[in-house]
Design a protein around this motif. Structure first.
Motif, PDB file in Angstrom:
ATOM      1  N   VAL A 116       0.851  -1.188   0.000  1.00 59.17           N
ATOM      2  CA  VAL A 116       0.000   0.000   0.000  1.00 59.17           C
ATOM      3  C   VAL A 116       0.884   1.234   0.000  1.00 59.17           C
ATOM      4  CG1 VAL A 116      -1.713   1.347   1.280  1.00 59.17           C
ATOM      5  CG2 VAL A 116      -1.914  -1.138   1.173  1.00 59.17           C
ATOM      6  N   TRP A 117       0.598   2.140  -0.947  1.00 59.22           N
ATOM      7  CA  TRP A 117       1.324   3.406  -1.035  1.00 59.22           C
ATOM      8  C   TRP A 117       0.383   4.578  -0.789  1.00 59.22           C
ATOM      9  CZ3 TRP A 117       2.325  -0.586  -4.411  1.00 59.22           C
ATOM     10  CH2 TRP A 117       3.658  -1.020  -4.518  1.00 59.22           C
ATOM     11  N   GLU A 118       0.941   5.672  -0.262  1.00 62.14           N
ATOM     12  CA  GLU A 118       0.192   6.920  -0.085  1.00 62.14           C
ATOM     13  C   GLU A 118       0.834   8.008  -0.943  1.00 62.14           C
ATOM     14  OE1 GLU A 118      -0.291  10.183   3.435  1.00 62.14           O
ATOM     15  OE2 GLU A 118      -0.824   8.111   3.963  1.00 62.14           O
ATOM     16  N   PHE A 119      -0.012   8.799  -1.600  1.00 64.81           N
ATOM     17  CA  PHE A 119       0.456   9.864  -2.483  1.00 64.81           C
ATOM     18  C   PHE A 119       0.620  11.135  -1.667  1.00 64.81           C
ATOM     19  CE2 PHE A 119      -0.130  12.837  -6.173  1.00 64.81           C
ATOM     20  CZ  PHE A 119       0.974  12.394  -6.886  1.00 64.81           C
ATOM     21  N   LYS A 120       1.845  11.659  -1.623  1.00 59.79           N
ATOM     22  CA  LYS A 120       2.146  12.816  -0.772  1.00 59.79           C
ATOM     23  C   LYS A 120       2.681  13.983  -1.600  1.00 59.79           C
ATOM     24  CE  LYS A 120       2.960  10.192   3.457  1.00 59.79           C
ATOM     25  NZ  LYS A 120       3.857   9.950   4.612  1.00 59.79           N
ATOM     26  N   ASP A 121       2.525  15.176  -1.032  1.00 60.90           N
ATOM     27  CA  ASP A 121       3.054  16.417  -1.616  1.00 60.90           C
ATOM     28  C   ASP A 121       2.446  16.708  -2.980  1.00 60.90           C
ATOM     29  OD1 ASP A 121       4.745  16.676   0.603  1.00 60.90           O
ATOM     30  OD2 ASP A 121       6.253  15.420  -0.325  1.00 60.90           O
ATOM     31  N   TYR A 122       1.146  16.438  -3.127  1.00 58.23           N
ATOM     32  CA  TYR A 122       0.471  16.792  -4.378  1.00 58.23           C
ATOM     33  C   TYR A 122       0.456  18.309  -4.514  1.00 58.23           C
ATOM     34  CZ  TYR A 122      -3.243  17.609  -7.747  1.00 58.23           C
ATOM     35  OH  TYR A 122      -3.965  18.062  -8.817  1.00 58.23           O
ATOM     36  N   GLY A 126       2.243  16.826  -9.725  1.00 57.13           N
ATOM     37  CA  GLY A 126       3.445  16.369  -9.040  1.00 57.13           C
ATOM     38  C   GLY A 126       3.128  15.788  -7.684  1.00 57.13           C
ATOM     39  N   GLY A 127       3.961  14.886  -7.236  1.00 62.55           N
ATOM     40  CA  GLY A 127       3.774  14.245  -5.944  1.00 62.55           C
ATOM     41  C   GLY A 127       4.675  13.030  -5.849  1.00 62.55           C
ATOM     42  N   GLU A 128       4.600  12.342  -4.743  1.00 66.87           N
ATOM     43  CA  GLU A 128       5.476  11.191  -4.519  1.00 66.87           C
ATOM     44  C   GLU A 128       4.714  10.081  -3.822  1.00 66.87           C
ATOM     45  OE1 GLU A 128       9.723  10.152  -2.245  1.00 66.87           O
ATOM     46  OE2 GLU A 128       8.737  12.106  -1.983  1.00 66.87           O
ATOM     47  N   TRP A 129       4.910   8.851  -4.311  1.00 70.33           N
ATOM     48  CA  TRP A 129       4.316   7.693  -3.673  1.00 70.33           C
ATOM     49  C   TRP A 129       5.234   7.211  -2.551  1.00 70.33           C
ATOM     50  CZ3 TRP A 129      -0.545   6.714  -4.386  1.00 70.33           C
ATOM     51  CH2 TRP A 129      -1.155   6.951  -5.606  1.00 70.33           C
ATOM     52  N   CYS A 130       4.684   7.052  -1.363  1.00 75.06           N
ATOM     53  CA  CYS A 130       5.457   6.570  -0.216  1.00 75.06           C
ATOM     54  C   CYS A 130       4.867   5.244   0.257  1.00 75.06           C
ATOM     55  CB  CYS A 130       5.417   7.595   0.920  1.00 75.06           C
ATOM     56  SG  CYS A 130       6.177   9.178   0.492  1.00 75.06           S
ATOM     57  N   LEU A 131       5.733   4.246   0.385  1.00 79.52           N
ATOM     58  CA  LEU A 131       5.280   2.920   0.793  1.00 79.52           C
ATOM     59  C   LEU A 131       4.890   2.934   2.264  1.00 79.52           C
ATOM     60  CD1 LEU A 131       4.950  -0.067  -0.104  1.00 79.52           C
ATOM     61  CD2 LEU A 131       7.282  -0.452   0.716  1.00 79.52           C
ATOM     62  N   GLU A 132       3.644   2.545   2.548  1.00 82.73           N
ATOM     63  CA  GLU A 132       3.141   2.495   3.924  1.00 82.73           C
ATOM     64  C   GLU A 132       3.145   1.085   4.486  1.00 82.73           C
ATOM     65  OE1 GLU A 132      -0.741   4.287   4.304  1.00 82.73           O
ATOM     66  OE2 GLU A 132       0.194   5.993   5.275  1.00 82.73           O
ATOM     67  N   ASP A 145      -4.947   1.318   8.160  1.00 87.84           N
ATOM     68  CA  ASP A 145      -4.415  -0.043   8.207  1.00 87.84           C
ATOM     69  C   ASP A 145      -5.383  -1.078   7.635  1.00 87.84           C
ATOM     70  OD1 ASP A 145      -2.201   0.981   9.528  1.00 87.84           O
ATOM     71  OD2 ASP A 145      -3.085   0.639  11.518  1.00 87.84           O
ATOM     72  N   ILE A 146      -6.607  -0.659   7.316  1.00 87.69           N
ATOM     73  CA  ILE A 146      -7.654  -1.619   6.965  1.00 87.69           C
ATOM     74  C   ILE A 146      -8.019  -1.550   5.490  1.00 87.69           C
ATOM     75  CG2 ILE A 146     -10.080  -2.228   7.317  1.00 87.69           C
ATOM     76  CD1 ILE A 146      -9.762  -1.577  10.225  1.00 87.69           C
ATOM     77  N   LEU A 147      -8.039  -2.723   4.865  1.00 82.91           N
ATOM     78  CA  LEU A 147      -8.530  -2.907   3.497  1.00 82.91           C
ATOM     79  C   LEU A 147      -9.759  -3.805   3.529  1.00 82.91           C
ATOM     80  CD1 LEU A 147      -5.246  -3.831   1.578  1.00 82.91           C
ATOM     81  CD2 LEU A 147      -6.441  -1.652   1.461  1.00 82.91           C
ATOM     82  N   TYR A 148     -10.625  -3.620   2.537  1.00 82.67           N
ATOM     83  CA  TYR A 148     -11.747  -4.531   2.338  1.00 82.67           C
ATOM     84  C   TYR A 148     -11.490  -5.296   1.050  1.00 82.67           C
ATOM     85  CZ  TYR A 148     -14.006  -1.851   6.005  1.00 82.67           C
ATOM     86  OH  TYR A 148     -14.295  -1.248   7.203  1.00 82.67           O
TER      87      TYR A 148
END
Length: 398
Positions: free
Chosen positions: A288-294, A299-305, A340-343
């Motif tokens: 799971v990644w989160e997109f930061k600094d949009y 522009g932005g960066e994917w950060c591995l969570e 932390d939760i996925l369905y």
């Protein structure tokens, strides 16, 4: 001496009303003219927004799953997160008797009328299930090719509280076969056409768009995202967001133990206002990644969570086997508050996957075993205060 609520000062009455469930707050407008006037003030709305921002867990949500049976007829399954949402569950089931669910944005649903045909036109409605307001959209020409729909509206709390703007929305219909997007703006009452890259292939699931910070996003088969910036001051634009660097590295990994690794799905969603994507490698792991600094320019960066091996999950044997041996897994959605939760949808079951605790739980299951497959999923997140929508709209020009 008994104290009546009517004798309480307004500031104390507001503090009491703030702590009621959302449905009760809305219903309290019918208690008296004074209560209705008090609840309708911008001050009360601002107080509700502040209270919800300091108590983020007060925003419940509903997950609506559309699935197809062996006869390919769509049926809904509504899952509530809290008992207080039973009234919404019943109303949404009732809506589904006459309407198809096409898209969602916060507490609003975009619905298509099932049985109304007028030449080559389709009839859509924007519905708020909390207030039961309904906005009939101008008739939309029937598409002659496969289309998927996205919906977004101006959803800034400050704009709604201060009444700086009216209700403004955008409707996007992607025509997959010719890489064109038809966009309707409620501000102008007109349609426009925008092309996107022919190399971009929209993922079969999830097919509905995800609203995020004024963008509508679709996931692609290769991990990239197609984004439409529909509230840009210089006009609407379209661009792509590249997948995380690690995404391609996973695809280049060698075959292990003579068994090919398949990338089953891309999960796309929003949690606590953050854009997230999920990649599942069958018989391997979940990322799971989160997109930061949009930066509003793409522009932005994917950060591995999270990166969790499927072998690490602890659950009853049947659920673990489903996760580790199934070759068709769908990410139905992210929990809107708990990152932390996925369905997950696997065969006829929906599982709660906790990536931090590494546990699996059965959330619900479809009837009649494997005859059913999820065709769409919507997360309907209830905001601090229901989104007001008008009762009419100007005529559209195509």
């Amino acid at each position: 001496m008994a104290v009546s609520l009517n004798n309480l000062p307004d500031f104390l009455l507001i503090e009491i009303l703030l702590r009621l469930p959302l449905k009760s707050r809305v219903q309290c407008k019918g208690v008296s003219k004074h209560w209705c006037s008090l609840i309708s003030t911008p001050y009360f709305t601002r107080s509700v927004v502040r209270h919800c921002h300091t108590n983020p867990h007060t925003q419940p949500f509903i997950m609506t799953l559309e699935y197809k049976n062996k006869y390919l007829s769509n049926r809904p399954l509504v899952i509530k997160s809290e008992p207080e949402l039973k009234f919404l569950t019943a109303y949404i089931y009732k809506l589904r008797e006459q309407l198809w669910f096409e898209a969602s944005c916060n507490d609003l649903l975009l619905c298509l009328e099932k049985h109304r045909f007028d030449g080559n036109r389709r009839y859509y409605y924007v519905i708020n299930p909390i207030t039961r307001q309904r906005l009939a959209l101008p008739p939309i020409p029937e598409p002659r090719s496969f289309t998927i729909t996205g919906f977004i509206y101006n959803n800034s709390d400050n704009d709604i509280v201060n009444k700086q703007v009216g209700f403004s929305y955008r409707l996007v219909m992607l025509k997959v076969w010719n890489s064109k997007a038809h966009i309707f703006s409620s501000d102008t009452g007109k349609w426009s056409v925008m092309e996107y890259s022919k190399e971009f292939q929209v993922a079969r699931f999830p097919s509905s768009a995800v609203p995020y910070k004024g963008l509508l996003l679709w996931s692609g088969t290769n991990g990239r995202l197609l984004a439409f910036d529909l509230y840009n001051s210089t006009g609407s634009r379209c661009f792509e967001i590249e997948q995380p660097i690690e995404w391609e590295q996973q695809m280049k990994q060698p075959i292990e133990r003579g068994r090919m690794k398949f990338i089953d799905c891309l999960g796309l969603g929003v949690c606590q206002g953050c854009l997230k994507i999920c990649q599942i490698i069958v018989q391997s792991h979940i990322c799971v990644w989160e997109f930061k600094d949009y930066d509003n320019k793409g522009g932005g960066e994917w950060c591995l969570e999270h990166k969790v091996s499927l072998k690490e999950f602890v659950s009853e044997k049947s659920l673990w086997l489903l996760l580790t041996q199934s070759f068709f897994i769908t990410v139905l959605g992210f929990h809107p508050i708990n990152g932390d939760i996925l369905y997950l949808g696997i065969r006829s079951k929906v599982l709660i996957c906790n990536l931090r605790r590494k546990t699996l739980e059965l959330y619900c299951y479809f009837p009649e075993g494997n005859h059913y497959a999820v065709s769409n999923a919507f997360n309907c997140v209830l905001p601090c205060w229901p989104t007001p929508i008008p009762s009419s709209l100007k005529n559209a020009a195509y």
